[in-house]
Design a protein around this motif. Structure first.
Motif, PDB file in Angstrom:
ATOM      1  N   ARG A   1      18.296  -8.519 -20.954  1.00 48.35           N
ATOM      2  CA  ARG A   1      19.116  -8.090 -19.817  1.00 48.35           C
ATOM      3  C   ARG A   1      18.308  -7.139 -18.936  1.00 48.35           C
ATOM      4  N   ARG A   2      18.443  -7.303 -17.633  1.00 51.44           N
ATOM      5  CA  ARG A   2      17.660  -6.492 -16.695  1.00 51.44           C
ATOM      6  C   ARG A   2      18.583  -5.880 -15.640  1.00 51.44           C
ATOM      7  N   GLY A   3      18.130  -4.753 -15.118  1.00 53.08           N
ATOM      8  CA  GLY A   3      18.881  -4.108 -14.047  1.00 53.08           C
ATOM      9  C   GLY A   3      20.058  -3.286 -14.510  1.00 53.08           C
ATOM     10  N   GLY A   4      20.079  -2.884 -15.791  1.00 48.95           N
ATOM     11  CA  GLY A   4      21.214  -2.136 -16.330  1.00 48.95           C
ATOM     12  C   GLY A   4      21.154  -0.657 -15.991  1.00 48.95           C
ATOM     13  N   LEU A   5      22.335  -0.056 -15.875  1.00 47.48           N
ATOM     14  CA  LEU A   5      22.434   1.376 -15.574  1.00 47.48           C
ATOM     15  C   LEU A   5      21.776   2.218 -16.663  1.00 47.48           C
ATOM     16  N   MET A   6      22.048   1.900 -17.925  1.00 44.94           N
ATOM     17  CA  MET A   6      21.532   2.722 -19.013  1.00 44.94           C
ATOM     18  C   MET A   6      20.017   2.658 -19.096  1.00 44.94           C
ATOM     19  N   ASP A   7      19.437   1.489 -18.838  1.00 48.14           N
ATOM     20  CA  ASP A   7      17.979   1.416 -18.844  1.00 48.14           C
ATOM     21  C   ASP A   7      17.392   2.234 -17.704  1.00 48.14           C
TER      22      ASP A   7
ATOM     23  N   GLU B   1      14.963   4.836 -19.053  1.00 49.91           N
ATOM     24  CA  GLU B   1      13.563   4.432 -18.882  1.00 49.91           C
ATOM     25  C   GLU B   1      12.926   5.002 -17.623  1.00 49.91           C
ATOM     26  N   LYS B   2      13.719   5.269 -16.605  1.00 47.03           N
ATOM     27  CA  LYS B   2      13.166   5.799 -15.363  1.00 47.03           C
ATOM     28  C   LYS B   2      13.391   7.294 -15.193  1.00 47.03           C
ATOM     29  N   MET B   3      14.461   7.813 -15.800  1.00 48.05           N
ATOM     30  CA  MET B   3      14.800   9.219 -15.592  1.00 48.05           C
ATOM     31  C   MET B   3      14.745  10.046 -16.877  1.00 48.05           C
TER      32      MET B   3
ATOM     33  N   PHE C   1      29.517 -16.134  -9.146  1.00 40.55           N
ATOM     34  CA  PHE C   1      28.711 -15.125  -8.463  1.00 40.55           C
ATOM     35  C   PHE C   1      29.617 -13.972  -8.019  1.00 40.55           C
ATOM     36  N   ASP C   2      30.566 -13.626  -8.909  1.00 40.46           N
ATOM     37  CA  ASP C   2      31.465 -12.499  -8.619  1.00 40.46           C
ATOM     38  C   ASP C   2      30.734 -11.168  -8.669  1.00 40.46           C
ATOM     39  N   GLY C   3      29.569 -11.134  -9.282  1.00 41.43           N
ATOM     40  CA  GLY C   3      28.795  -9.901  -9.340  1.00 41.43           C
ATOM     41  C   GLY C   3      28.886  -9.233 -10.697  1.00 41.43           C
ATOM     42  N   ASN C   4      27.854  -8.487 -11.036  1.00 38.88           N
ATOM     43  CA  ASN C   4      27.805  -7.720 -12.275  1.00 38.88           C
ATOM     44  C   ASN C   4      27.112  -6.410 -11.932  1.00 38.88           C
ATOM     45  N   LEU C   5      27.895  -5.388 -11.677  1.00 40.78           N
ATOM     46  CA  LEU C   5      27.323  -4.113 -11.228  1.00 40.78           C
ATOM     47  C   LEU C   5      26.315  -3.552 -12.221  1.00 40.78           C
ATOM     48  N   ASN C   6      26.441  -3.928 -13.478  1.00 39.03           N
ATOM     49  CA  ASN C   6      25.507  -3.421 -14.479  1.00 39.03           C
ATOM     50  C   ASN C   6      24.207  -4.227 -14.550  1.00 39.03           C
ATOM     51  N   ARG C   7      23.959  -5.028 -13.539  1.00 35.40           N
ATOM     52  CA  ARG C   7      22.641  -5.653 -13.355  1.00 35.40           C
ATOM     53  C   ARG C   7      22.094  -5.332 -11.963  1.00 35.40           C
ATOM     54  N   ASN C   8      22.677  -4.311 -11.312  1.00 33.97           N
ATOM     55  CA  ASN C   8      22.345  -4.004  -9.922  1.00 33.97           C
ATOM     56  C   ASN C   8      21.548  -2.711  -9.779  1.00 33.97           C
ATOM     57  N   PHE C   9      21.018  -2.204 -10.900  1.00 29.30           N
ATOM     58  CA  PHE C   9      20.279  -0.941 -10.867  1.00 29.30           C
ATOM     59  C   PHE C   9      18.769  -1.205 -10.860  1.00 29.30           C
ATOM     60  N   PRO C  10      17.972  -0.220 -10.439  1.00 30.54           N
ATOM     61  CA  PRO C  10      16.557  -0.470 -10.138  1.00 30.54           C
ATOM     62  C   PRO C  10      15.641  -0.723 -11.335  1.00 30.54           C
ATOM     63  N   ALA C  11      16.080  -0.462 -12.555  1.00 33.92           N
ATOM     64  CA  ALA C  11      15.200  -0.648 -13.707  1.00 33.92           C
ATOM     65  C   ALA C  11      15.089  -2.126 -14.058  1.00 33.92           C
TER      66      ALA C  11
ATOM     67  N   VAL D   1       9.941   9.883 -22.750  1.00 29.46           N
ATOM     68  CA  VAL D   1       9.906   9.067 -21.543  1.00 29.46           C
ATOM     69  C   VAL D   1       9.914   9.946 -20.301  1.00 29.46           C
ATOM     70  N   ALA D   2      10.695  11.026 -20.328  1.00 27.10           N
ATOM     71  CA  ALA D   2      10.766  11.916 -19.170  1.00 27.10           C
ATOM     72  C   ALA D   2       9.407  12.531 -18.861  1.00 27.10           C
ATOM     73  N   ILE D   3       8.661  12.872 -19.903  1.00 30.40           N
ATOM     74  CA  ILE D   3       7.314  13.423 -19.683  1.00 30.40           C
ATOM     75  C   ILE D   3       6.384  12.332 -19.171  1.00 30.40           C
ATOM     76  N   GLY D   4       6.446  11.169 -19.815  1.00 30.93           N
ATOM     77  CA  GLY D   4       5.585  10.066 -19.389  1.00 30.93           C
ATOM     78  C   GLY D   4       5.828   9.624 -17.963  1.00 30.93           C
ATOM     79  N   ARG D   5       7.075   9.690 -17.520  1.00 32.44           N
ATOM     80  CA  ARG D   5       7.416   9.303 -16.156  1.00 32.44           C
ATOM     81  C   ARG D   5       7.182  10.423 -15.152  1.00 32.44           C
ATOM     82  N   GLY D   6       6.872  11.617 -15.643  1.00 34.38           N
ATOM     83  CA  GLY D   6       6.641  12.745 -14.741  1.00 34.38           C
ATOM     84  C   GLY D   6       7.908  13.288 -14.117  1.00 34.38           C
ATOM     85  N   VAL D   7       9.060  13.074 -14.773  1.00 37.44           N
ATOM     86  CA  VAL D   7      10.324  13.542 -14.205  1.00 37.44           C
ATOM     87  C   VAL D   7      10.885  14.749 -14.948  1.00 37.44           C
ATOM     88  N   ALA D   8      10.161  15.239 -15.941  1.00 44.95           N
ATOM     89  CA  ALA D   8      10.625  16.395 -16.713  1.00 44.95           C
ATOM     90  C   ALA D   8       9.993  17.655 -16.143  1.00 44.95           C
TER      91      ALA D   8
END
Length: 561
Positions: free
Chosen positions: A322-328, A332-334, A217-227, A472-479
């Motif tokens: 894999r879930r919670g990745g920075l790239m997703d 996917e969100k931005m 349980f040392d941690g995996n920062l690339n699973r700590n993002f909101p997606a 995705v940016a249009i669909g998410r309303g962030v563009a």
């Protein structure tokens, strides 16, 4: 611009945190017109998470230009990635004024480079005994498991490698090609000398039979993002962005909506990863998939790395994406076109044919031999340790040795770093150059009599990507849409609002082949805006086009009859 003195930055070695910090400060001092170094936050160990912003501030502030974000070493043991990011910083700063592409990009865009997201973890794994450490500094090596086998340098030789233990129930045997290599015994094989293989370490609460090895349980920062965050993911953290390093990165990206492209560096595999982490290609936008295919092919041509889907080709068990990745999160969100490059592949370097992309171990005895011989030649005992007898306090007689995973599979020999860095940074520059760029092409006035004038402005996107970047940016309303503004000064605006929303402007990527009725409908890359003003002869008018992710540009015109 003054000529900067050279900075002592080498790409045939790995730097610890203090050495990296020293060189970042030196690069900033040597290029004050282009470089701004800042700390995004502190790690658990009170180390700075550095970010270098690079742009020619004489051509405008960075937040007014399309941005390109690049990061490295989110996982502790991925030291080569930090070298790639440092190379990008060095290449952009030293190439300015000499390299035409670098100069144009630094003039017109802004680069945000985080050379080491995870400074605590990097320190833990960079120095002997070279812990295979993924996480940050929330836990120290040895504190990442409640019990069972805990990795440790049991024989004190400065390396954590493997232990082989003679056991008739074992899964492994010595290779007939070279007894220093361990290969799997066949499913129906009996009657030989067999072994169990364990990570080097001591065992707490050993019952004399089963060697328990818990997931750390040392941690995996690339699973700590909101997606798609999932608490059950290895190293996901207590909650999304619970780790200070991940929170600092997320805060920066959210505060910089001008970011139009992103690349996260990892090791290993020699591949360029694209979305999605959780969805098959059939569930992705066709336009976005085409965008990734086109940009990915550029990366493949420059690096030799194939571009693949994380879900389709890099996820062995599709029921456990894999879930919670920075790239997703960034895509996917931005809606930011995002890649993750897994630099370095020792198997390819050793001449092993690439038949799969997710390799934890060579797949055949012959492949193992090729890798072993290559490591012996290029790294010697720093890459593979001779098997030595050791009297283990729990297991009894064992042998300690084998591959030094962190300096073979995870990271290349230092002599190969610069070549790897250069090829990958060239791809980053091409990806950055694909950003949308809005321009006021021309402004014209037409006298209509009675001091009335029609003002006609033509605005265009000069970039490869559209001003919205992705579907995705249009669909998410962030563009956010493109806006054109007329600053009329002393003139009176008679018709049309001062600011006009022109929607989005397409990029060149929408037209990969000549028009066909069977193909997609083309949308405008150029639009016209008109105003009616009452202005005296000689009045100055200014037209400005602004896009959150495609920058801004303006032109002035003098009213004449």
């Amino acid at each position: 611009m003054s000529v900067a003195p050279p900075v002592d930055v080498r790409f045939d070695r790995y730097y610890d945190h203090d050495e990296l910090t020293e060189r970042l400060h030196a690069l900033e001092a040597a290029h004050p017109e282009l470089a701004t170094l800042r700390s995004l936050g502190k790690s658990f160990g009170d180390r700075d998470v550095w970010l270098m912003e690079i742009t020619n501030r004489a051509t405008g502030p960075g937040e007014h230009k399309p941005g390109y974000y690049l990061d490295a070493q989110i996982h502790a043991e991925e030291h080569a990635t930090s070298a790639v990011a440092l190379y990008a910083i060095h290449h952009l700063l030293t190439g300015y004024g000499h390299d035409e592409t670098v100069t144009r990009l630094v003039d017109e865009q802004v680069f945000y480079v985080v050379p080491r997201i995870n400074p605590d973890g990097a320190e833990a794994s960079l120095k002997p005994p070279y812990y295979l450490w993924c996480g940050n500094g929330r836990f120290a090596p040895g504190q990442d498991r409640l019990g069972g086998l805990k990795t440790e340098d049991v024989d004190g030789d400065g390396y954590i490698v493997s232990m082989r233990v003679s056991d008739p129930l074992g899964e492994w045997k010595k290779s007939a090609l070279d007894e220093r290599i361990m290969v799997q015994r066949e499913p129906g094989e009996y009657g030989g000398d067999y072994y169990r293989l364990y990570p080097e370490g001591f065992i707490e609460d050993y019952d004399g039979a089963h060697v328990r090895i818990d997931k750390p349980f040392d941690g995996n920062l690339n699973r700590n993002f909101p997606a798609n965050w999932d608490a059950d993911e290895y190293g996901a953290g207590e909650a999304p962005l619970s780790e200070p390093e991940a929170a600092a990165i997320a805060r920066f990206i959210l505060d910089h909506p001008n970011i139009a492209g992103m690349n996260a560096y990892h090791t290993h595999g020699g591949i360029i990863l694209r979305p999605s982490m959780t969805l098959p290609d059939s569930a992705m936008s066709a336009k976005d998939l085409g965008l990734y295919t086109a940009l990915g092919s550029v990366g493949t041509a420059l690096t030799g790395y194939p571009t693949i889907s994380i879900y389709e080709e890099f996820t062995p068990d599709k029921s456990k994406p894999r879930r919670g990745g920075l790239m997703d999160w960034t895509y996917e969100k931005m809606g930011i076109p995002s890649f993750a490059t897994e630099v370095w592949d020792v198997e390819t370097e050793a001449g092993v044919e690439k038949t799969a992309f997710y390799n934890l171990h060579p797949r055949t005895e012959e492949a193992q031999l090729k890798v072993f011989e290559w490591v012996q030649e290029h790294l010697g005992e720093h890459g593979v340790r001779p098997w030595k007898a050791f009297d283990h306090p729990q297991l009894g007689p064992v042998e300690v040795g084998g591959m030094v995973y962190i300096w073979t599979y995870r990271n290349p020999p230092p002599a190969l770093l610069e070549k790897i860095c250069h090829a990958n940074v060239l791809f980053n520059l091409e990806h950055a150059a694909a950003a949308p760029r809005v321009r006021v092409e021309r402004v014209e006035t037409e006298a209509l009599g009675g001091a009335l004038h029609r003002v006609r402005a033509t605005v265009a996107n000069h970039g490869y990507l559209p001003s919205n970047l992705t579907d995705v940016a249009i669909g998410r309303g962030v563009a956010k849409t493109v806006r054109v503004t007329l600053d009329a000064g002393d003139a009176e605006l008679v018709m049309n609002p001062r600011e006009v929303d022109v929607g989005h402007l397409a990029g060149r990527n929408e037209r990969p082949f000549p028009w066909s009725p069977w193909g997609p409908t083309w949308t405008p890359t150029t639009k016209v805006v008109e105003w009616l003003v009452r202005a005296p002869e000689g009045a100055n008018l200014r037209v400005r086009v602004v896009s959150e992710r495609a920058g801004r540009h303006e032109r002035e015109i003098e009213v004449t009859s």
